[in-house]
Scaffold this motif. Structure first.
Motif, mmCIF file in Angstrom:
data_model
loop_
_atom_site.group_PDB
_atom_site.id
_atom_site.type_symbol
_atom_site.label_atom_id
_atom_site.label_comp_id
_atom_site.label_asym_id
_atom_site.label_seq_id
_atom_site.Cartn_x
_atom_site.Cartn_y
_atom_site.Cartn_z
ATOM 1 N N ILE A 1 24.162 29.984 -52.767
ATOM 2 C CA ILE A 1 24.250 29.635 -54.182
ATOM 3 C C ILE A 1 22.940 30.007 -54.866
ATOM 4 O O ILE A 1 21.864 29.576 -54.433
ATOM 5 C CB ILE A 1 24.530 28.135 -54.380
ATOM 6 C CG1 ILE A 1 25.748 27.702 -53.571
ATOM 7 C CG2 ILE A 1 24.716 27.822 -55.864
ATOM 8 C CD1 ILE A 1 27.040 28.329 -53.994
ATOM 9 N N ARG B 1 34.844 27.534 -59.147
ATOM 10 C CA ARG B 1 34.267 26.194 -58.995
ATOM 11 C C ARG B 1 34.228 25.850 -57.512
ATOM 12 O O ARG B 1 35.035 26.318 -56.714
ATOM 13 C CB ARG B 1 35.083 25.152 -59.753
ATOM 14 C CG ARG B 1 36.520 25.032 -59.279
ATOM 15 C CD ARG B 1 37.292 24.013 -60.102
ATOM 16 N NE ARG B 1 38.694 23.960 -59.702
ATOM 17 C CZ ARG B 1 39.162 23.220 -58.706
ATOM 18 N NH1 ARG B 1 38.317 22.467 -57.994
ATOM 19 N NH2 ARG B 1 40.445 23.224 -58.400
ATOM 20 N N ARG B 2 33.279 25.024 -57.174
ATOM 21 C CA ARG B 2 33.191 24.440 -55.830
ATOM 22 C C ARG B 2 33.091 22.940 -56.018
ATOM 23 O O ARG B 2 32.109 22.443 -56.538
ATOM 24 C CB ARG B 2 31.980 24.981 -55.072
ATOM 25 C CG ARG B 2 31.894 24.511 -53.632
ATOM 26 C CD ARG B 2 30.823 25.295 -52.896
ATOM 27 N NE ARG B 2 30.772 24.933 -51.494
ATOM 28 C CZ ARG B 2 29.788 24.219 -50.945
ATOM 29 N NH1 ARG B 2 28.772 23.809 -51.677
ATOM 30 N NH2 ARG B 2 29.812 23.919 -49.662
ATOM 31 N N ARG B 3 34.143 22.242 -55.632
ATOM 32 C CA ARG B 3 34.335 20.862 -56.033
ATOM 33 C C ARG B 3 34.387 20.834 -57.563
ATOM 34 O O ARG B 3 35.255 21.451 -58.145
ATOM 35 C CB ARG B 3 33.255 19.964 -55.433
ATOM 36 C CG ARG B 3 33.209 20.011 -53.890
ATOM 37 C CD ARG B 3 32.195 19.035 -53.324
ATOM 38 N NE ARG B 3 32.097 19.161 -51.875
ATOM 39 C CZ ARG B 3 31.206 19.903 -51.261
ATOM 40 N NH1 ARG B 3 30.304 20.569 -51.953
ATOM 41 N NH2 ARG B 3 31.183 19.989 -49.935
ATOM 42 N N CYS B 4 33.443 20.148 -58.214
ATOM 43 C CA CYS B 4 33.466 20.113 -59.690
ATOM 44 C C CYS B 4 32.375 20.991 -60.295
ATOM 45 O O CYS B 4 32.172 20.970 -61.504
ATOM 46 C CB CYS B 4 33.314 18.675 -60.183
ATOM 47 S SG CYS B 4 34.691 17.600 -59.737
ATOM 48 N N ARG B 5 31.679 21.758 -59.464
ATOM 49 C CA ARG B 5 30.547 22.555 -59.962
ATOM 50 C C ARG B 5 31.012 23.947 -60.366
ATOM 51 O O ARG B 5 31.581 24.680 -59.559
ATOM 52 C CB ARG B 5 29.487 22.668 -58.877
ATOM 53 C CG ARG B 5 28.315 23.570 -59.262
ATOM 54 C CD ARG B 5 27.300 23.658 -58.148
ATOM 55 N NE ARG B 5 26.627 22.387 -57.935
ATOM 56 C CZ ARG B 5 25.685 22.194 -57.011
ATOM 57 N NH1 ARG B 5 25.330 23.197 -56.206
ATOM 58 N NH2 ARG B 5 25.112 21.028 -56.879
ATOM 59 N N PRO B 6 30.784 24.348 -61.635
ATOM 60 C CA PRO B 6 31.175 25.694 -62.053
ATOM 61 C C PRO B 6 30.273 26.759 -61.437
ATOM 62 O O PRO B 6 29.067 26.580 -61.299
ATOM 63 C CB PRO B 6 31.015 25.646 -63.578
ATOM 64 C CG PRO B 6 30.009 24.579 -63.833
ATOM 65 C CD PRO B 6 30.188 23.571 -62.742
ATOM 66 N N LEU B 7 30.883 27.874 -61.066
ATOM 67 C CA LEU B 7 30.183 28.967 -60.408
ATOM 68 C C LEU B 7 30.758 30.285 -60.898
ATOM 69 O O LEU B 7 31.766 30.323 -61.597
ATOM 70 C CB LEU B 7 30.365 28.896 -58.886
ATOM 71 C CG LEU B 7 29.912 27.639 -58.148
ATOM 72 C CD1 LEU B 7 30.510 27.623 -56.749
ATOM 73 C CD2 LEU B 7 28.394 27.571 -58.080
ATOM 74 N N ARG C 1 25.479 29.262 -61.846
ATOM 75 C CA ARG C 1 25.150 29.571 -60.465
ATOM 76 C C ARG C 1 26.111 30.634 -59.941
ATOM 77 O O ARG C 1 27.276 30.656 -60.316
ATOM 78 C CB ARG C 1 25.211 28.313 -59.595
ATOM 79 C CG ARG C 1 24.115 27.317 -59.935
ATOM 80 C CD ARG C 1 24.246 26.022 -59.146
ATOM 81 N NE ARG C 1 23.185 25.101 -59.477
ATOM 82 C CZ ARG C 1 22.023 25.004 -58.837
ATOM 83 N NH1 ARG C 1 21.802 25.795 -57.785
ATOM 84 N NH2 ARG C 1 21.100 24.155 -59.206
#
Length: 218
Positions: free
Chosen positions: A156, A70-76, A145
């Motif tokens: 990204i 994750r980057r902040r709250c974004r799943p990756l 992503r």
């Protein structure tokens, strides 16, 4: 070496497993600012074999290992190891998205009972066996992503797909792809067959114009 421009449309089938690895080892393999997603204090890692054989822009096989992050709250997801048997795929993956593809020779047999082995250029190998547990499949769209380092910066890349999923039983010998905290023969938490897959990797080019802006890395 020439390769297709993004996005890449690919058709085929994927054999997927999810398992746990020590958090610190997984974190060390991630780009700066990207953190592993954890379960009970351990990082989640995915391994997959892909057989792209339909009417996509390329036909090839690959095996990969990726850390769910994750980057902040974004799943990756960050791909930490990947072998392919196509020079076009290797060159394009590195140049377009920073995916660290390496060349390998593959031996792949079966579908519902799938067996695969890959031997990389440096001589190391990995292998797996999958067995589908049912003939019943369910539709499953996916969207996520991929975060990689390209040209020294975080890049990204969106990935979208649709296909049909079935539960499976799998055994792995990850070999060199298990580096980064994974045991050589991990016991997966979950294994799946993702068939009739249609995947779109990357962004379509955006024409310049008033109010338009280039895609931002990161």
């Amino acid at each position: 070496m020439t390769y297709p421009p993004e996005p890449w449309y690919l058709e085929g089938r994927l054999y997927l497993s999810v398992w746990l690895t020590p958090r610190r080892a997984a974190a060390d393999a991630l780009p700066p600012g990207v953190r592993p997603v954890t379960l009970a204090g351990r990082a989640l890692v995915g391994t997959a074999w892909a057989v792209y054989e339909g009417d996509g822009v390329l036909r090839y096989r690959e095996v990969l290992r990726a850390v769910l992050a994750r980057r902040r709250c974004r799943p990756l997801a960050t791909i930490t190891g990947i072998w392919v048997d196509s020079e076009e795929s290797r060159a394009g993956g590195r140049a377009l998205w920073g995916v660290p593809k390496e060349p390998a020779v593959f031996t792949v047999t079966g579908r519902d009972r799938f067996s695969a082995r890959a031997r990389a250029a440096h001589g190391q190998e990995c292998a797996a066996r999958f067995r589908a547990l049912t003939r019943i499949s369910l539709p499953l769209p996916v969207a996520f992503r991929v975060a990689q380092i390209r040209a020294g910066r975080l890049h990204i890349t969106p990935v979208r797909g649709r296909g049909r999923v079935r539960p499976a039983r799998a055994s792995w010998d990850l070999g060199a792809l298990g580096q980064g905290g994974g045991p050589r023969r991990p016991r997966p938490l979950l294994s799946l067959l993702y068939e009739d897959a249609r995947m779109l990797f990357g962004d379509a080019p955006r024409p310049p114009g008033p109010g338009s802006r280039a895609r931002r890395d990161g």
